[in-house]
Design an enzyme around this catalytic site. Sequence first.
Site, PDB file in Angstrom:
ATOM      1  N   ASP A 299      47.070  15.919  46.193  1.00 26.86           N
ATOM      2  CA  ASP A 299      48.480  15.701  45.873  1.00 26.86           C
ATOM      3  C   ASP A 299      48.588  15.383  44.389  1.00 26.86           C
ATOM      4  O   ASP A 299      48.197  14.301  43.956  1.00 26.86           O
ATOM      5  CB  ASP A 299      49.048  14.531  46.698  1.00 26.86           C
ATOM      6  CG  ASP A 299      49.210  14.889  48.177  1.00 26.86           C
ATOM      7  OD1 ASP A 299      48.436  15.725  48.668  1.00 26.86           O
ATOM      8  OD2 ASP A 299      50.099  14.317  48.834  1.00 26.86           O
TER       9      ASP A 299
ATOM     10  N   LYS B 298      56.679  18.915  51.790  1.00 29.13           N
ATOM     11  CA  LYS B 298      56.338  17.568  52.248  1.00 29.13           C
ATOM     12  C   LYS B 298      57.300  16.542  51.671  1.00 29.13           C
ATOM     13  O   LYS B 298      57.189  16.177  50.509  1.00 29.13           O
ATOM     14  CB  LYS B 298      54.899  17.224  51.834  1.00 29.13           C
ATOM     15  CG  LYS B 298      54.497  15.785  52.171  1.00 29.13           C
ATOM     16  CD  LYS B 298      53.045  15.496  51.794  1.00 29.13           C
ATOM     17  CE  LYS B 298      52.736  14.005  51.931  1.00 29.13           C
ATOM     18  NZ  LYS B 298      51.390  13.654  51.482  1.00 29.13           N
TER      19      LYS B 298
ATOM     20  N   LYS C 219      56.127  18.775  47.235  1.00 29.07           N
ATOM     21  CA  LYS C 219      56.311  17.448  47.824  1.00 29.07           C
ATOM     22  C   LYS C 219      57.368  16.713  47.032  1.00 29.07           C
ATOM     23  O   LYS C 219      57.411  16.805  45.810  1.00 29.07           O
ATOM     24  CB  LYS C 219      54.957  16.729  47.778  1.00 29.07           C
ATOM     25  CG  LYS C 219      54.956  15.280  48.193  1.00 29.07           C
ATOM     26  CD  LYS C 219      53.518  14.733  48.236  1.00 29.07           C
ATOM     27  CE  LYS C 219      53.502  13.227  48.364  1.00 29.07           C
ATOM     28  NZ  LYS C 219      52.145  12.658  48.337  1.00 29.07           N
TER      29      LYS C 219
END
Lengths: 323, 309
Positions: free
Chosen positions: A155, A254, A218
């Site tokens: 991430d 996400k 995300k």
Amino acid sequence: MAPSERARDLLGVSRLTNSALSSWLHGLPGVDQVGCEERAASLATRSIKTTSKAWAIDTAISMIDLTTLEGADTPGRVRGLATKALVPDPSDPSTPRPAAICVYGDMVAVAKETLGSADIKVAAVATAFPSGRASLPVKLADTKDAVAAGADEIDMVIDRGAFLAGDYLTVFRQIADVKAVCGDARLKVILETGELVTYDNVRRASWLSMLAGGDFIKTSTGKVSPAATLPVTLVMLEAVRDWRDTTGDMVGVKPAGGIRTSKDAIRFLVTVNEVAGEEWLDNHWFRFGASSLLNDLLLQRQRLRTGAYSGADYIADDSPSLY
Amino acid sequence: MSARVDVRKTYKLYIGGKFPRSESGRSYEVYAAPTGAAARRGSSSRPPTFLANAAQGSRKDARDAVVAARKAQPGWAAATAYNRGQVLYRVAEVMESRRAQLVQDVRNSEGVGAAQAEATVSAAIDRWVWYAGWSDKFTQVLGGLNPVAGPFFDISAPEATGVVAVLAPQASSLLGLVSVVAPVIVSGNTAVVLTSEERPLPAITLAECLATSDVPGGVVNIITGRTAEVTPWLASHRDVNAIDLTGAAGADGVDWGGLELAAADNLKRVRRPGGTGTEAVEPDFTATPDLSRLTAFLETKTVWHPKGR
């Protein structure tokens, strides 16, 4: 095809410059703020009951990236979290497991060791999370460390400063370079939408991240408020849908941060289904970044199973006492 | 001059220090109890007088109330006994300043005359003060030093149970309500109170008293509605630590034995309704109480402390 080659193709330019990227990103249609919020609010009113609710709860559990990203994370805390991922509800072995656990890079080995061969991924935040304020070599070293420790997913945070200053090429290159050192690990690109100010910026950042090769977009680090709101997620879901129409490739989404209740989670699932489509209702393409959401989903699951409302006494506590 | 249009009231619930509508969106009509001759004849020659609309709480409202009560419980129990006593005394002060409204509520709800309503309200406020006074005294009376055969101080002290669901009495809408709520919260429990089904108005006014006093939100949560509909969810709720079934007496369609059975699932403490055998009878709340309602919702913590030189 390398991201920069594909980007040149898509933009129809022979050399990728900041002005080419700017004019392409600013050529994207603007987001109607009122319309977007209205649409999100109307999707949030859907009533999901009985068997659909049971399905939604199990699906949501299987989509969770169970997260701990604190300065005070100890190996014991990470082991506790991983153990909880392995057995979310000791009173009911049929409870699905979350998709992944999400930790800082230095905790990847601890998480891997506890999870063993179970089909639960380990995601690591990298690239000077959460601020992203570091030089590219530092960011790449951070990423390589996590990958070497065995992270299945990375991430990364984008450089919001560069993005807001209009330096899209820097953001693009950083994402592409991080992607290049990820190897087999899937790359989630954190936009930190709470700092991007407008939905137009969210849309541009989404397209830029996908263009640069992100496997997931995300919303947030979870360290900035507002985090994952429904309208922002809706804009990003539209982006991945349109990206597939344009390129044929699927990218995951996400939302992370601020999603705490089952009701919230179900609203996101409804939005995924209505905006992106059913193909995204799978933990390969949609995730929740959350820490307390799992507990609420487990309470709801117990309520459906036993017929009685449950309480925190019946949920495993994953954080060991530090006294 | 034209007649003034009635301001008809639609009351709401009291959960977590706020006044939300029922999640279900429902409300029900509350009528005045028949008075005097009509009550004695038991006839309904005149249509009952409409009083107000009350929110018809659902199981989800009860769930929300339990969440609010759970959240408030550690803080309330951690407040010093002296402070809890002061806070509760403040409630009595607010009730005193709302005396006229409470008297009117009791008259309407219970069908009694002005003098009796005044006496009931006085008794209710006095009862509240009586229980408030116990806040820093019950531990001395109920706890103490245990003689043990070893070099230890052995001390037992009562502590709050946690979240208590309370079925308020059906008939005694104010004095009875105060008599069941005050002993629960004085020791540091938080309460989810289901009011009298037909006589909820004094409880709603009490909620307004609580909201304008110093009681932290969530310590008392008040739900109006159908007793038989909401009670089973409170009895089976696994995050409720105890339940007071006093209000099962005279409630339509409530089987208190079944509630006790549901409560056994997570070993709740159960205070049975008054009466003997299976029959539930509402007790006489005018009598001076003992400590039994307070002790019913306590846990005893015993500490062994080594005695050294």
